[in-house]
Design a protein around this motif. Structure first.
Motif: not given
Length: 298
Positions: A14-21, A23-26, A34-35, A103-106
């Motif tokens: 979860t830390g690697v993919i930024g789930v705890l931020d 906001s998600y994907l800035s 987002v999901r 696009a940001r996720s990719d």
């Protein structure tokens, strides 16, 4: 594997993919929001179906959709099938927001993979697929492919390990397999010889070789299926593929050499028509064995 191991991995990933931020994907949206947008990108969806697909609480989803509607990302209309049900559809603005987030996720995943050596990427993806399969009880599948660099080492290693554990053979058996593998490469005849690796979850799980004995005779060699991959029909498929190749290559006969007591292999050989041609007691691989030659008219 313990509960603590799983939780530790979850915290790491979860830390690697930024789930705890926050906001998600800035973006101004949370991961759940987002999901929802990602799900709606496939097209209009009835609210109950959306809730089921995402396993969301009805009240929570309603609040998300209300905020999306206020921001002009979605519309909600009555279902033509049942006026009591609402259909949610993305607006052009919602589709634009989704495209930007996608696009940001990719880009983020691409940046993550850039840090992974190319040789490790296939293993990484295979491990992810295995986690998904195990946790969802997805039926396992396999594929057969030709040899790649590194496969011969795997074949020798796994034969050495498997036959030591299951038959008590010593390292002279592994040495014999290494010689066979080396001879296959050194004297390979592409039109008359072939080898296959069976893959499960992107990892090698079985092998078989068809080699030339003489112009009339082919030999089946180095059949192996890993214990974790047994029961999927891999052994039968490997044998069938080997026999079909021998027929296409113009051989009139196929032989194989094995030892008595390997019940699963014996069943596979008998199923396609192999019969025992010769059987002799010998001292091989640190054990007393009954060496057998089998043959099949093609």
């Amino acid at each position: 594997m313990t509960v603590a191991d799983v939780r530790a991995f979850n915290r790491f990933y979860t830390g690697v993919i930024g789930v705890l931020d926050r906001s998600y994907l800035s973006s101004p949206y949370s991961l759940t929001e987002v999901r929802v947008l990602f799900e709606l990108a496939a097209g209009p969806c009835e609210v109950p179906d959306l809730r089921t697909a995402l396993s969301l609480d009805a009240g929570y989803l309603s609040r998300i959709l209300t905020a999306f509607e206020r921001d002009g990302l979605v519309t909600r209309t009555a279902s033509t099938r049942d006026a009591r049900r609402q259909v949610v559809a993305p607006t052009p603005r919602g589709e634009s927001v989704f495209a930007e987030l996608n696009a940001r996720s990719d880009a983020e995943v691409g940046a993550l993979l850039e840090r992974v050596p190319p040789a490790d990427r296939a293993e990484l993806v295979a491990s992810m697929r295995k986690i998904e399969r195990v946790l969802t009880d997805t039926p396992r599948s396999y594929l057969l492919r030709p040899l790649r660099p590194g496969d011969l080492g795997w074949v020798v290693n796994r034969h050495g390990v498997r036959y030591a554990e299951e038959c008590g053979f010593d390292q002279t058996f592994e040495a014999m397999v290494a010689r066979i593998a080396g001879e296959y490469v050194e004297h390979h005849l592409p039109d008359r010889e072939a080898a296959w690796i069976a893959e499960v979850d992107g990892e090698p799980a079985g092998s078989i070789f068809c080699v030339r004995v003489d112009d009339r005779t082919a030999k089946l060699r180095m059949l192996l299926v890993e214990p974790a991959a047994r029961g999927l029909g891999i052994g039968a498929r490997l044998v069938d593929e080997c026999v079909r190749f021998a027929r296409r290559a113009g051989y009139e006969r196929m032989v194989l050499w094995t030892v008595a007591g390997l019940a699963a292999s014996r069943h596979l050989y008998e199923k396609v028509g192999f019969t025992i041609e010769k059987s002799d007691p010998k001292r091989l691989f640190g054990r007393d064995v009954e060496a057998q030659t089998w043959s099949l008219d093609l």
